[in-house]
Enzyme design. Structure first.
Site, PDB file in Angstrom:
ATOM      1  N   HIS A 173       0.862  -1.187   0.000  1.00  0.00           N
ATOM      2  CA  HIS A 173       0.000   0.000   0.000  1.00  0.00           C
ATOM      3  C   HIS A 173       0.901   1.240   0.000  1.00  0.00           C
ATOM      4  O   HIS A 173       1.998   1.203   0.554  1.00  0.00           O
ATOM      5  CB  HIS A 173      -0.847  -0.055   1.279  1.00  0.00           C
ATOM      6  CG  HIS A 173      -1.885   1.010   1.414  1.00  0.00           C
ATOM      7  ND1 HIS A 173      -1.592   2.289   1.827  1.00  0.00           N
ATOM      8  CD2 HIS A 173      -3.232   0.984   1.225  1.00  0.00           C
ATOM      9  CE1 HIS A 173      -2.715   2.998   1.886  1.00  0.00           C
ATOM     10  NE2 HIS A 173      -3.726   2.228   1.519  1.00  0.00           N
ATOM     11  N   ASP A 223       3.038  -4.488   8.182  1.00  0.00           N
ATOM     12  CA  ASP A 223       1.853  -3.645   8.002  1.00  0.00           C
ATOM     13  C   ASP A 223       0.644  -4.566   8.131  1.00  0.00           C
ATOM     14  O   ASP A 223       0.312  -5.302   7.210  1.00  0.00           O
ATOM     15  CB  ASP A 223       1.922  -2.981   6.622  1.00  0.00           C
ATOM     16  CG  ASP A 223       0.620  -2.262   6.253  1.00  0.00           C
ATOM     17  OD1 ASP A 223      -0.363  -2.358   7.023  1.00  0.00           O
ATOM     18  OD2 ASP A 223       0.599  -1.622   5.189  1.00  0.00           O
ATOM     19  N   CYS A 271      -4.751   2.621  -3.663  1.00  0.00           N
ATOM     20  CA  CYS A 271      -3.495   3.082  -3.073  1.00  0.00           C
ATOM     21  C   CYS A 271      -2.401   2.032  -3.220  1.00  0.00           C
ATOM     22  O   CYS A 271      -1.590   1.823  -2.322  1.00  0.00           O
ATOM     23  CB  CYS A 271      -3.671   3.441  -1.600  1.00  0.00           C
ATOM     24  SG  CYS A 271      -4.602   4.932  -1.362  1.00  0.00           S
ATOM     25  N   LYS A 285     -10.064  -0.286  10.625  1.00  0.00           N
ATOM     26  CA  LYS A 285     -10.158  -1.529   9.858  1.00  0.00           C
ATOM     27  C   LYS A 285     -10.517  -2.692  10.772  1.00  0.00           C
ATOM     28  O   LYS A 285     -10.450  -3.849  10.379  1.00  0.00           O
ATOM     29  CB  LYS A 285      -8.815  -1.831   9.166  1.00  0.00           C
ATOM     30  CG  LYS A 285      -8.227  -0.650   8.424  1.00  0.00           C
ATOM     31  CD  LYS A 285      -8.205  -0.826   6.941  1.00  0.00           C
ATOM     32  CE  LYS A 285      -7.336   0.255   6.323  1.00  0.00           C
ATOM     33  NZ  LYS A 285      -7.735   0.598   4.971  1.00  0.00           N
ATOM     34  N   GLN A 324      -4.593  -4.915   7.039  1.00  0.00           N
ATOM     35  CA  GLN A 324      -5.604  -5.789   6.448  1.00  0.00           C
ATOM     36  C   GLN A 324      -5.668  -7.155   7.116  1.00  0.00           C
ATOM     37  O   GLN A 324      -6.420  -8.029   6.684  1.00  0.00           O
ATOM     38  CB  GLN A 324      -5.342  -5.966   4.945  1.00  0.00           C
ATOM     39  CG  GLN A 324      -5.526  -4.709   4.126  1.00  0.00           C
ATOM     40  CD  GLN A 324      -6.963  -4.184   4.154  1.00  0.00           C
ATOM     41  OE1 GLN A 324      -7.910  -4.928   4.425  1.00  0.00           O
ATOM     42  NE2 GLN A 324      -7.123  -2.896   3.902  1.00  0.00           N
TER      43      GLN A 324
HETATM   44  C1  LIG Z   1      -2.314  -2.693   3.741  1.00  0.00           C
HETATM   45  C2  LIG Z   1      -2.605  -1.307   4.197  1.00  0.00           C
HETATM   46  N1  LIG Z   1      -1.624  -0.578   4.740  1.00  0.00           N
HETATM   47  C3  LIG Z   1      -1.834   0.679   5.197  1.00  0.00           C
HETATM   48  C4  LIG Z   1      -3.064   1.263   5.113  1.00  0.00           C
HETATM   49  C5  LIG Z   1      -3.236   2.666   5.626  1.00  0.00           C
HETATM   50  O1  LIG Z   1      -4.073   2.692   6.731  1.00  0.00           O
HETATM   51  P1  LIG Z   1      -4.633   4.080   7.280  1.00  0.00           P
HETATM   52  O2  LIG Z   1      -5.237   4.786   6.113  1.00  0.00           O
HETATM   53  O3  LIG Z   1      -5.638   3.684   8.289  1.00  0.00           O
HETATM   54  O4  LIG Z   1      -3.479   4.823   7.848  1.00  0.00           O
HETATM   55  C6  LIG Z   1      -4.131   0.532   4.551  1.00  0.00           C
HETATM   56  C7  LIG Z   1      -5.491   1.085   4.443  1.00  0.00           C
HETATM   57  O5  LIG Z   1      -5.822   1.975   3.722  1.00  0.00           O
HETATM   58  C8  LIG Z   1      -3.885  -0.767   4.087  1.00  0.00           C
HETATM   59  O6  LIG Z   1      -4.870  -1.488   3.545  1.00  0.00           O
END
Ligand SMILES: Cc1ncc(COP(=O)(O)O)c(C=O)c1O
Ligand SMILES: Cc1ncc(COP(=O)(O)O)c(C=O)c1O
Lengths: 158, 415, 415, 158
Positions: C132, C209, C373, C235, C212
Site C-alpha cells: 500500500h 503492516d 493506493c 479496519k 488488512q
Molecule cells: C495494507 C494497508 N496498509 C496501510 C493502510 C493505511 O491505513 P490508514 O489509512 O488507516 O493509515 C491501509 C489502508 O488503507 C492498508 O490497507
C-alpha cells in the site's frame, strides 16, 4: 445522570500525622556523604525527589531526601526515612517492595490491608482509596529501591 | 458593549445552553460536578455527541477514494467541515485548512516541514517564555536537528509577553516566530496582531498557537495576517484526536509533505512519487472522519451562540472568579495580565496544588493542578506548579461560588 | 477444522451479529445496502458507537495530567485499552503499544525515528511490490532524506510475494524489512513468519503492516516475533483517527521521539529537555481518547465472536464469492494467491472499474474501484485499477448473490 | 433505518452515445505536431489524460487526446475534441469554462440545465445526478483550459 463510586475519606487521607510530616519532614536535605543516591520524578505532575543513603556494614546508617511534592509524597518520603533508618539493607528492600506492592494491589481485596507492621506507615493506607494519588505515595519508595540497587536511572512513575 | 444589562442578558441565555452538556450533569463524590478544567479539554454538547453517533451509524465509510454513496456522504461531511472551519477563522481559501490530530501535530508539521529545511547555524526560532510544551519542544528538536537556536522572549511578573522586547528580538536571522494567542497556564492574551505586523515588516512569518483562544474569542486569520494558526478540536467542544493547521497557501505550497502514505500522493512508482495538491498533500492516511464530523457540529454550535456572546459571558465570569479568589485568605494569584481569557492560576498558602486538587475533587470540583505543560512558566515564578480553574460556555456564577467554598475546606484540613 | 458442519454453525451464529451494525441496515438508491468495502473501512457495531457516546457523555476529560475524578476515569479508559490491545496481539509488555492516528502514522514513526538515523548510502529498506502507498512512500522519503535506497521484492502473477526471492535479497545492508501481512489490493496472505525468521537470522528487523490482517486472522506478535506491527482502528470496527504501533521494547527504547509536545516529556527547560518513558515518549499531545475507548469496545466485540470464527466465516464467504465471480462472463480475477484473506479484485471485460462501481452503487452495492493506493500493483498487472469486493463479519451469502446479480446489469448496460 | 435521496437515472448516464464515444473515442492518440498540450490526473482514482492542440490563426485546427479513464471521462474527452475542433480559441475557452461551471453548479437549480447548445454534449448532463462522477466529466475540460492558457502544471481534480 451518571454517578460514580465515592472515593475515600478525606480525613483519613490527610490525618494529622501526614500533615505534620508534610509540614516538617524528617531527615530532609542533601547529604554530602552518601554511598547511594537516586532521583525520582513524576513527569505528569512535576514532582521531584532525591534520596541519599549511607550504607555501613549492610545497614542503612543514614538516609535523607530532598525535593518538592504534595503532602502525600513528602509525608511518604519522611516516613520512609524514619522507617528504614538503621534497618539492614535486605530488610529495607523488602519493606519498600512490600509497600509498593500493597499500594498498587487491588483496592477491593481487603486482606492486603494493614500489613505494614508500622503504625505510622499505616496512615498512608488511606491513599489507596484515592487512586490518582497512589503514585505520590510510591515515588520515594521506588526511588529508594533504585538507589539501593545502584541503578543509574531516573525513576519515573507511570 | 460590556454594560451590565447586556452581560445579564447574555448570562441568562447562556444558562439555557448548559443543559446541552451531558457530562456536566453528574455527581462526583455525591456532589454536583463543577467542571473548571475546560482549558485542558472542553466538554461536548449533545449536538456534537449525536453528530458523531449519527455519522458512525449512518454515513461511515472511507473518504475520497470511493465512488459509492456512503463514501460520497462521508467525503461530503468531511469536506463541508473544512469549508466550515475556513469560514469560522476567515481563511481566504478552503485548501489552507489542514486536518491534523491536534495542535501538537500542527506545530510539529510546521517545525519539520517549514523550519527544518530553513534552519541552520545562526538562524533561529523565536518563542516566548509562556509557551506550552507543545510550542517549545518541537522547536528545540528541530534546532537540535539543524544547528539552529531557540530564542525566548521574556515575560513580566504579571505573566505577559513583553511585546516591545519580543519585537526588538526580531531580525533577519529569525526563521519563524511561534507564540500562543492565549497562555494556557496564565490566561494572558498576547498582542498577536502587533507582533505579526512587526514581524512582517522584517519579513519574518509568525505561527500562532491558538489552542486556548479558539473557543473563547473571535479568531480572524486574515485580519491577524497570521502565517500559521494551530488549534485543537477538543478545546472547542469537539472530540479529541482532531486538530487544525491553518497556513497561508503560498507557504504550504512550498513545503514538503510531513507524513506520507495514502491520499497525499498523485502518482507512485518505485522510481518517483509526485505529491497531491493542497490540502491533501499534508493529510496522509485515513483521517479522523468522525472527529471532523464532530468538529463541524461544534463550530455550528459556537456560531449559534455567537462567539462574542461567549466572550462576554466568560469575561464576566472570570472577573467574578478572580475577585472572589482575591478575598480568599492566603491566596496568591499567578497570572495577572491586564487582558486575560478564561483561566486563573493560583497558590494557596504553602499547600501543594495536588492536595488542593484532591480536596476539591472530593467536593465534586474539577480543577487542574501541576505545571500545566508549561514548566518554564513555573520556573519563572520559582514554583513547581499551580492550581488552575478555567472557564467555558457552560460555567455559571454558582460554579464559582461552589469552588470558592471548596477552598475553605482545603484551608480547614491544612490548619 | 474447516468441515462443513462447523462452517454452517459459524455461519448461523454470525448472522446474529449482523444486526449489531446500524450502517448496514439502510437503503441506498432504494435498494438494501450491500457493503463490500470493509477493506477500505469497516463498519462499527452498536457496542462501539455507544461506547464512544458513553465516553463523550459521561467520562470525557483530558488524560494523564489530571487529579480529578473525570480525568482519572478518562485515563483508566485509555490505559485499559492499551492493556486490551497488548493482550489482543499478545505483546510482552503493555508499554510496547503506542497509540497513533493510524497505520500510516505508525509507519511514518518507524521511518523517521528508527530508520532515519540508521539509513545512509549503501543501506536499504526492503519492501515488496504489493505494498500500500502507506508502506512505500514513507520509505521513499526517508531514503531521499538519507541517501539510502529502496529495494523491492518481486511478486508473481498470482499476486504473492515470492518468499525465497525476498529472503535472498536480505543482507547486512538492509536496515529494515517492511511488508504487509495481507495485501489490500489482492488479499494475498504473506508468509510473514518465515520471512521474519530468515531476516532475524541475518540480524535484520521486520515491520509488518497489519492493516488488512488485524480483524480477519489471529495476530500474535510474540509468536511471529515481529519487531514492529502497525494497524488501524477503523479496519477493525473501531473509529477512524486511531492507530497502533507495536514495537519491541528494546527497539522503542533506543528510538528518539517522533512528534513532540505535552505528555511526552519528563522535564522541559530552555537549555535541555528530557523525554518521558515508554509508551508516552511517542504520544505527544492530547491523544484521541474517544477513539481509544471505541477501540477497546471493538476488541471486546471481536473477542466475543472469536477471531477464529471470523476467519472461518470470512474464508467460506470468500471461497463462495470467488467461485461465483469465476462464472461471470468476461471476468478476470486479479489476485489469485493460494492463501488469501477477505478481498477479491477483478476486471470485467473492457469496462472501467468506476463504471462498474457506479452501476453497482445504483443497486445499493458498495465496492471500491481504482488503484486502491497500490499503484505499483496496478502497474505490475499493466492495468489502471480494479474493482474490489471485500468482506467482513457482517457479510453473508445473500450479499454475494446480490453483488453477482448486480454485475449482470453492468454487462447489460455496456452491451 | 436511514435512507437517502435516490441518485440519477443509470440509463441517462450511460446513453448509447456515451458508450459509443467511450468505446471508440474520436481524435484519440498522441499528436506529434502541436502548439499546446497539458496533462491532467485524478490522483484519487488514477485517471490520466493528455490533450494536444494545434492552434492556427487563433483557431483550433487540430485537437486530440490520449489517456485512461472511465466511460464518462473518455466520452467527455472525445466529445470535447469534436466540439472544440475548428472553433476560435476564444470561443473554445468560453465553452470549456461554461461546461465546468454548469457541471459544478448546484444540482437543484434547473435553470442551468441544457445550456450547452450542443445536442451531443447535452447527454453528459446526466452526470450531474451522479456527484462522484462529475470530476470524471470535467477533468479533460480543465486540462484543455490549462493547455490553451499555457500553464505548465499538471491539472488535478480536487
Ligand atoms: C495494507 C494497508 N496498509 C496501510 C493502510 C493505511 O491505513 P490508514 O489509512 O488507516 O493509515 C491501509 C489502508 O488503507 C492498508 O490497507
Ligand atoms: C496553549 C496550548 N498549546 C498547545 C496545546 C496542545 O494541544 P493538544 O494537546 O490538543 O495537541 C495546548 C493544550 O494542551 C495548549 O493549551
Amino acid at each position: 445522570m451518571a454517578t460514580q463510586k465515592k472515593t475515600g475519606n478525606l480525613k483519613e487521607l490527610y490525618k494529622k500525622l501526614v500533615i505534620e510530616h508534610a509540614r516538617k519532614p524528617q531527615n530532609f536535605g542533601c547529604m554530602e556523604l552518601h554511598s547511594d543516591s537516586s532521583k525520582g520524578v513524576n513527569p505528569l505532575c512535576g514532582d521531584k525527589i532525591k534520596i541519599y543513603i549511607l550504607q555501613e556494614k549492610g545497614h542503612i546508617s543514614k538516609i535523607s531526601f530532598e525535593g518538592v511534592g504534595c503532602a502525600i509524597s513528602i509525608a511518604s518520603a519522611s516516613l520512609l526515612t524514619e522507617t528504614l533508618k538503621n534497618q539492614s539493607v535486605a530488610q529495607a528492600k523488602k519493606y519498600a517492595k512490600n509497600f509498593i506492592m500493597i499500594m498498587n494491589s487491588n483496592h477491593e481485596s481487603s486482606e492486603n490491608k494493614k500489613k505494614f507492621n508500622n503504625r505510622d506507615l499505616e496512615t498512608l493506607m488511606a491513599v489507596k482509596d484515592f487512586p490518582t494519588r497512589i503514585k505520590c505515595a510510591t515515588l520515594c519508595w521506588q526511588t529508594f529501591l533504585s538507589a539501593i540497587e545502584g541503578k543509574d536511572i531516573v525513576v519515573t512513575t507511570e | 458593549m460590556n454594560n451590565k444589562n447586556e452581560i445579564n442578558q447574555v448570562k441568562n441565555s447562556m444558562e439555557s445552553f448548559r443543559s446541552d452538556f451531558p457530562v456536566i450533569d453528574q455527581l462526583i463524590n455525591n456532589k454536583k460536578l463543577v467542571y473548571l478544567d475546560s482549558a485542558a479539554s472542553s466538554q461536548m454538547p449533545n449536538q456534537v455527541i449525536n453528530e458523531v453517533s449519527r455519522y458512525h451509524s449512518n454515513d461511515h465509510a472511507n473518504v475520497h477514494r470511493g465512488i459509492h454513496s456512503l463514501s460520497h456522504r462521508a467525503t461530503e461531511t468531511f469536506e463541508n467541515t473544512r469549508k466550515n472551519v475556513s469560514e469560522f477563522i476567515n481563511s481566504k481559501n478552503t485548501n489552507e485548512i489542514i486536518f491534523t490530530s491536534g495542535t501538537t501535530e500542527s506545530i510539529n508539521l510546521v517545525a519539520q516541514s517549514y523550519c527544518r529545511p530553513r534552519l541552520k547555524k545562526n538562524k533561529k526560532i523565536l518563542i516566548s517564555h509562556l509557551e506550552h510544551h507543545s510550542n517549545i519542544v518541537p522547536w528545540q528538536i528541530v534546532c537540535e536537528q539543524t544547528g539552529g537556536s531557540l530564542d525566548v522572549a521574556p515575560i513580566n511578573q504579571d505573566g505577559e509577553i513583553i511585546t516591545e522586547k519580543l519585537i526588538d528580538m526580531i531580525d533577519s536571522s529569525v526563521v519563524l516566530i511561534a507564540i500562543s494567542h492565549v497562555s494556557n497556564a496564565l490566561g494572558s492574551l498576547t498582542e498577536v496582531k502587533n507582533i505579526i505586523e512587526a514581524a512582517h515588516s522584517k519579513g519574518v512569518p509568525v505561527l500562532i498557537d491558538g489552542a486556548q483562544a479558539i473557543s473563547h474569542i473571535k479568531v480572524d486569520v486574515l485580519d491577524l495576517d497570521a502565517d500559521f494558526y494551530a488549534f485543537s478540536g477538543h478545546k472547542m467542544h469537539a472530540p479529541t484526536g482532531i486538530g487544525i493547521l491553518y497556513g497561508k497557501e503560498e507557504l504550504l505550497e512550498a513545503m514538503p509533505p510531513y507524513k506520507s502514505g495514502g491520499d497525499m500522493i498523485s502518482e507512485v512508482t518505485f522510481s518517483a512519487t509526485t505529491y497531491n495538491d493542497l490540502p491533501y498533500k499534508f493529510e496522509a492516511g485515513t483521517p479522523n472522519i468522525s472527529g471532523v464530523a464532530g468538529l463541524g457540529a461544534a463550530i455550528n454550535y459556537i456560531r449559534e451562540i455567537g462567539i462574542d456572546n461567549i466572550t462576554v459571558h466568560e469575561n464576566s465570569l472570570l472577573d467574578y472568579m478572580t475577585s472572589e479568589l482575591q478575598d480568599v485568605d492566603g491566596i496568591r494569584l499567578i497570572g495577572t495580565a491586564s487582558k486575560k481569557v478564561g483561566v486563573q492560576s493560583f497558590l494557596l498558602k504553602d499547600i501543594h496544588s495536588h492536595d488542593i486538587g484532591t480536596i476539591l475533587d472530593h467536593q465534586g470540583i474539577a480543577i487542574r493542578t501541576g505545571h500545566h505543560c508549561a514548566m518554564p512558566v513555573m520556573e519563572f515564578y520559582g514554583i513547581s506548579g499551580t492550581a488552575r480553574a478555567s472557564l467555558s460556555i457552560y460555567n455559571n456564577h454558582e460554579d464559582i461560588d461552589h469552588f470558592i467554598k471548596g477552598l475553605d475546606k482545603v484551608i480547614t484540613i491544612f490548619n
